[in-house]
Design an enzyme around this catalytic site. Structure first.
Site, PDB file in Angstrom:
ATOM      1  N   ASP A 155       0.872  -1.165   0.000  1.00 13.24           N
ATOM      2  CA  ASP A 155       0.000   0.000   0.000  1.00 13.24           C
ATOM      3  C   ASP A 155       0.920   1.229   0.000  1.00 13.24           C
ATOM      4  O   ASP A 155       2.143   1.105   0.165  1.00 13.24           O
ATOM      5  CB  ASP A 155      -0.884  -0.020   1.253  1.00 13.24           C
ATOM      6  CG  ASP A 155      -1.762   1.195   1.363  1.00 13.24           C
ATOM      7  OD1 ASP A 155      -2.441   1.537   0.374  1.00 13.24           O
ATOM      8  OD2 ASP A 155      -1.761   1.835   2.423  1.00 13.24           O
ATOM      9  N   ASP A 165      -0.288   5.204   0.861  1.00 16.23           N
ATOM     10  CA  ASP A 165      -0.610   6.287   1.798  1.00 16.23           C
ATOM     11  C   ASP A 165      -0.778   5.751   3.216  1.00 16.23           C
ATOM     12  O   ASP A 165      -1.552   4.828   3.459  1.00 16.23           O
ATOM     13  CB  ASP A 165      -1.875   7.004   1.356  1.00 16.23           C
ATOM     14  CG  ASP A 165      -1.682   7.725   0.034  1.00 16.23           C
ATOM     15  OD1 ASP A 165      -0.774   8.555  -0.049  1.00 16.23           O
ATOM     16  OD2 ASP A 165      -2.425   7.433  -0.919  1.00 16.23           O
TER      17      ASP A 165
END
Length: 222
Positions: free
Chosen positions: A9, A11
Protein backbone atom coordinates in the site's frame (compact mmCIF):
# COMPACT_ATOMS: atom_id res chain seq x y z
CA UNK A 1 7.94 -17.63 5.56
CA UNK A 2 8.13 -18.25 1.81
CA UNK A 3 7.52 -15.44 -0.66
CA UNK A 4 8.46 -14.47 -4.21
CA UNK A 5 6.87 -11.03 -4.46
CA UNK A 6 6.06 -8.00 -2.31
CA UNK A 7 3.01 -5.74 -2.62
CA UNK A 8 2.76 -2.41 -0.80
CA UNK A 9 0.00 0.00 0.00
CA UNK A 10 1.20 3.61 -0.24
CA UNK A 11 -0.61 6.29 1.80
CA UNK A 12 -0.09 5.89 5.53
CA UNK A 13 2.37 3.04 5.01
CA UNK A 14 5.19 4.28 2.77
CA UNK A 15 4.25 7.96 2.84
CA UNK A 16 2.97 10.05 5.74
CA UNK A 17 0.00 11.29 3.70
CA UNK A 18 -2.93 10.34 5.89
CA UNK A 19 -2.41 13.27 8.23
CA UNK A 20 -2.11 15.64 5.25
CA UNK A 21 -5.37 14.30 3.83
CA UNK A 22 -7.15 14.45 7.18
CA UNK A 23 -6.09 18.06 7.75
CA UNK A 24 -7.31 19.01 4.27
CA UNK A 25 -10.67 17.38 5.02
CA UNK A 26 -10.90 19.20 8.35
CA UNK A 27 -10.21 22.55 6.65
CA UNK A 28 -12.82 21.82 3.96
CA UNK A 29 -15.42 21.02 6.63
CA UNK A 30 -14.63 24.26 8.43
CA UNK A 31 -14.94 26.21 5.17
CA UNK A 32 -18.37 24.66 4.53
CA UNK A 33 -19.54 24.93 8.16
CA UNK A 34 -19.72 21.16 8.49
CA UNK A 35 -18.76 19.26 11.64
CA UNK A 36 -15.55 17.25 11.54
CA UNK A 37 -16.83 13.75 12.29
CA UNK A 38 -13.58 11.99 13.22
CA UNK A 39 -14.96 8.46 13.45
CA UNK A 40 -16.72 8.77 10.11
CA UNK A 41 -13.56 10.11 8.51
CA UNK A 42 -11.41 7.29 9.89
CA UNK A 43 -13.79 4.83 8.22
CA UNK A 44 -12.66 5.93 4.75
CA UNK A 45 -9.00 4.98 5.25
CA UNK A 46 -8.02 2.35 2.71
CA UNK A 47 -11.14 2.89 0.57
CA UNK A 48 -11.20 3.81 -3.12
CA UNK A 49 -13.19 6.78 -4.45
CA UNK A 50 -16.52 4.95 -4.51
CA UNK A 51 -15.98 3.60 -1.00
CA UNK A 52 -15.07 7.02 0.35
CA UNK A 53 -18.25 8.54 -1.06
CA UNK A 54 -20.39 5.76 0.40
CA UNK A 55 -18.88 6.06 3.89
CA UNK A 56 -19.08 9.86 4.03
CA UNK A 57 -22.62 10.05 2.65
CA UNK A 58 -23.82 7.48 5.16
CA UNK A 59 -21.99 9.15 8.05
CA UNK A 60 -23.05 12.72 7.27
CA UNK A 61 -26.58 11.88 6.10
CA UNK A 62 -28.74 12.71 3.12
CA UNK A 63 -28.27 16.47 3.48
CA UNK A 64 -24.56 16.26 2.61
CA UNK A 65 -23.55 17.96 -0.64
CA UNK A 66 -20.81 15.41 -1.28
CA UNK A 67 -19.52 16.85 -4.56
CA UNK A 68 -18.99 20.29 -3.02
CA UNK A 69 -17.26 18.78 0.01
CA UNK A 70 -15.02 16.63 -2.19
CA UNK A 71 -14.13 19.62 -4.38
CA UNK A 72 -13.08 21.75 -1.40
CA UNK A 73 -11.26 18.81 0.21
CA UNK A 74 -9.30 17.79 -2.89
CA UNK A 75 -8.45 21.40 -3.71
CA UNK A 76 -6.65 21.72 -0.39
CA UNK A 77 -5.08 18.25 -0.59
CA UNK A 78 -3.83 18.64 -4.17
CA UNK A 79 -2.17 21.96 -3.39
CA UNK A 80 0.27 19.92 -1.35
CA UNK A 81 0.64 16.48 -2.95
CA UNK A 82 0.94 17.69 -6.54
CA UNK A 83 3.72 20.12 -5.67
CA UNK A 84 5.92 18.74 -2.92
CA UNK A 85 7.29 15.52 -1.48
CA UNK A 86 5.36 13.88 1.32
CA UNK A 87 7.66 12.61 4.12
CA UNK A 88 8.65 8.96 3.74
CA UNK A 89 7.74 6.72 6.66
CA UNK A 90 10.65 5.44 8.83
CA UNK A 91 12.12 2.24 7.42
CA UNK A 92 10.31 2.41 4.07
CA UNK A 93 13.35 3.10 1.90
CA UNK A 94 15.53 0.57 3.72
CA UNK A 95 12.86 -2.14 3.33
CA UNK A 96 12.40 -1.47 -0.38
CA UNK A 97 16.17 -1.52 -0.94
CA UNK A 98 16.54 -4.79 0.96
CA UNK A 99 13.75 -6.51 -0.97
CA UNK A 100 15.27 -5.32 -4.22
CA UNK A 101 18.67 -6.67 -3.14
CA UNK A 102 17.00 -10.07 -2.56
CA UNK A 103 15.65 -9.94 -6.16
CA UNK A 104 12.06 -9.75 -4.87
CA UNK A 105 9.86 -7.90 -7.40
CA UNK A 106 7.71 -5.18 -5.84
CA UNK A 107 4.24 -3.91 -6.78
CA UNK A 108 2.01 -1.12 -5.48
CA UNK A 109 -1.65 -1.72 -4.59
CA UNK A 110 -3.18 1.63 -3.67
CA UNK A 111 -6.65 3.12 -3.67
CA UNK A 112 -5.10 6.35 -4.99
CA UNK A 113 -5.51 6.93 -8.74
CA UNK A 114 -2.65 6.00 -11.05
CA UNK A 115 -1.42 9.48 -12.00
CA UNK A 116 -1.32 10.83 -8.44
CA UNK A 117 0.29 7.69 -6.99
CA UNK A 118 3.15 7.96 -9.48
CA UNK A 119 3.59 11.66 -8.76
CA UNK A 120 3.79 10.98 -5.02
CA UNK A 121 6.32 8.19 -5.47
CA UNK A 122 8.48 10.24 -7.82
CA UNK A 123 8.56 13.20 -5.43
CA UNK A 124 9.48 10.87 -2.57
CA UNK A 125 12.22 9.05 -4.49
CA UNK A 126 10.51 5.65 -4.21
CA UNK A 127 9.16 5.23 -7.75
CA UNK A 128 12.11 3.24 -9.08
CA UNK A 129 11.52 0.34 -6.68
CA UNK A 130 8.15 -0.66 -8.20
CA UNK A 131 7.86 -2.89 -11.23
CA UNK A 132 4.08 -2.57 -11.57
CA UNK A 133 1.02 -0.84 -10.12
CA UNK A 134 -2.62 -1.56 -9.35
CA UNK A 135 -4.87 1.35 -8.49
CA UNK A 136 -8.32 1.86 -7.05
CA UNK A 137 -9.62 3.27 -10.33
CA UNK A 138 -8.81 -0.04 -12.07
CA UNK A 139 -10.96 -2.34 -9.94
CA UNK A 140 -14.70 -2.71 -9.56
CA UNK A 141 -14.54 -3.23 -5.81
CA UNK A 142 -12.03 -1.42 -3.59
CA UNK A 143 -10.51 -2.61 -0.34
CA UNK A 144 -11.55 -4.66 1.68
CA UNK A 145 -12.29 -6.64 -1.50
CA UNK A 146 -9.21 -8.68 -2.54
CA UNK A 147 -9.46 -7.46 -6.15
CA UNK A 148 -6.71 -4.83 -6.04
CA UNK A 149 -4.17 -7.20 -4.44
CA UNK A 150 -5.05 -10.00 -6.86
CA UNK A 151 -4.52 -7.57 -9.74
CA UNK A 152 -1.10 -6.61 -8.37
CA UNK A 153 -0.09 -10.26 -7.99
CA UNK A 154 -1.19 -11.03 -11.54
CA UNK A 155 0.91 -8.14 -12.84
CA UNK A 156 3.90 -9.50 -10.94
CA UNK A 157 3.05 -12.89 -12.48
CA UNK A 158 3.35 -14.44 -9.01
CA UNK A 159 0.63 -16.48 -7.24
CA UNK A 160 -1.10 -14.42 -4.55
CA UNK A 161 -0.20 -16.93 -1.83
CA UNK A 162 3.49 -16.38 -2.64
CA UNK A 163 3.29 -12.62 -2.07
CA UNK A 164 3.96 -10.58 1.05
CA UNK A 165 1.53 -7.69 1.48
CA UNK A 166 2.27 -4.56 3.51
CA UNK A 167 -0.59 -2.41 4.79
CA UNK A 168 -1.46 0.21 7.40
CA UNK A 169 -5.26 0.12 7.29
CA UNK A 170 -7.64 -2.56 8.48
CA UNK A 171 -9.50 -2.39 5.16
CA UNK A 172 -6.21 -3.10 3.42
CA UNK A 173 -5.40 -6.00 5.73
CA UNK A 174 -8.79 -7.59 5.03
CA UNK A 175 -8.18 -7.13 1.31
CA UNK A 176 -4.75 -8.76 1.29
CA UNK A 177 -5.74 -11.64 3.57
CA UNK A 178 -8.81 -12.32 1.41
CA UNK A 179 -6.40 -12.52 -1.54
CA UNK A 180 -4.52 -15.28 0.30
CA UNK A 181 -1.40 -13.27 1.06
CA UNK A 182 0.92 -13.15 4.06
CA UNK A 183 0.37 -9.71 5.59
CA UNK A 184 2.41 -7.25 7.64
CA UNK A 185 0.45 -4.37 9.15
CA UNK A 186 1.98 -1.12 10.36
CA UNK A 187 -0.98 0.91 11.70
CA UNK A 188 -1.08 4.64 11.06
CA UNK A 189 -4.10 6.67 12.22
CA UNK A 190 -6.20 3.70 13.33
CA UNK A 191 -5.07 0.74 15.43
CA UNK A 192 -6.56 -2.64 14.44
CA UNK A 193 -9.28 -3.84 16.77
CA UNK A 194 -9.47 -7.36 18.21
CA UNK A 195 -11.50 -8.61 15.25
CA UNK A 196 -8.88 -7.42 12.76
CA UNK A 197 -5.97 -8.75 14.82
CA UNK A 198 -7.66 -12.14 14.84
CA UNK A 199 -7.13 -12.34 11.07
CA UNK A 200 -3.55 -13.39 11.78
CA UNK A 201 -1.42 -10.68 10.19
CA UNK A 202 1.84 -9.65 11.83
CA UNK A 203 1.42 -6.20 13.41
CA UNK A 204 4.52 -4.01 13.79
CA UNK A 205 5.14 -0.46 15.01
CA UNK A 206 7.23 0.53 11.98
CA UNK A 207 8.64 -0.70 8.69
CA UNK A 208 12.01 -0.72 10.43
CA UNK A 209 10.66 -3.43 12.72
CA UNK A 210 9.25 -5.30 9.72
CA UNK A 211 12.65 -5.25 8.02
CA UNK A 212 14.38 -6.59 11.13
CA UNK A 213 11.88 -9.45 11.24
CA UNK A 214 12.33 -10.31 7.56
CA UNK A 215 16.12 -10.23 7.89
CA UNK A 216 15.90 -12.58 10.87
CA UNK A 217 13.68 -14.98 8.94
CA UNK A 218 16.00 -14.77 5.94
CA UNK A 219 19.01 -15.65 8.10
CA UNK A 220 17.21 -18.66 9.58
CA UNK A 221 16.64 -20.08 6.09
CA UNK A 222 20.37 -20.15 5.32
Amino acid sequence: MHYKGAIFDMDGLLLDTEKVCQNAFRDACKHLSLPMLEEVYLGIIGCNAAGIKAVLCKGYGDSLDYETLREEWMKRYHRIVYHQAIPVKPGALALLKWLQAQSIPIALATSTDKELSKIKLKFSGLFEYFSCFSNGCEVKCGKPSPEIFLLAASRLNIPANECLAFEDSSNGVRSAISAGMQVHQVPDLVEPDAQVRALGQKVSVSLTEVLAFLKEQHALKK
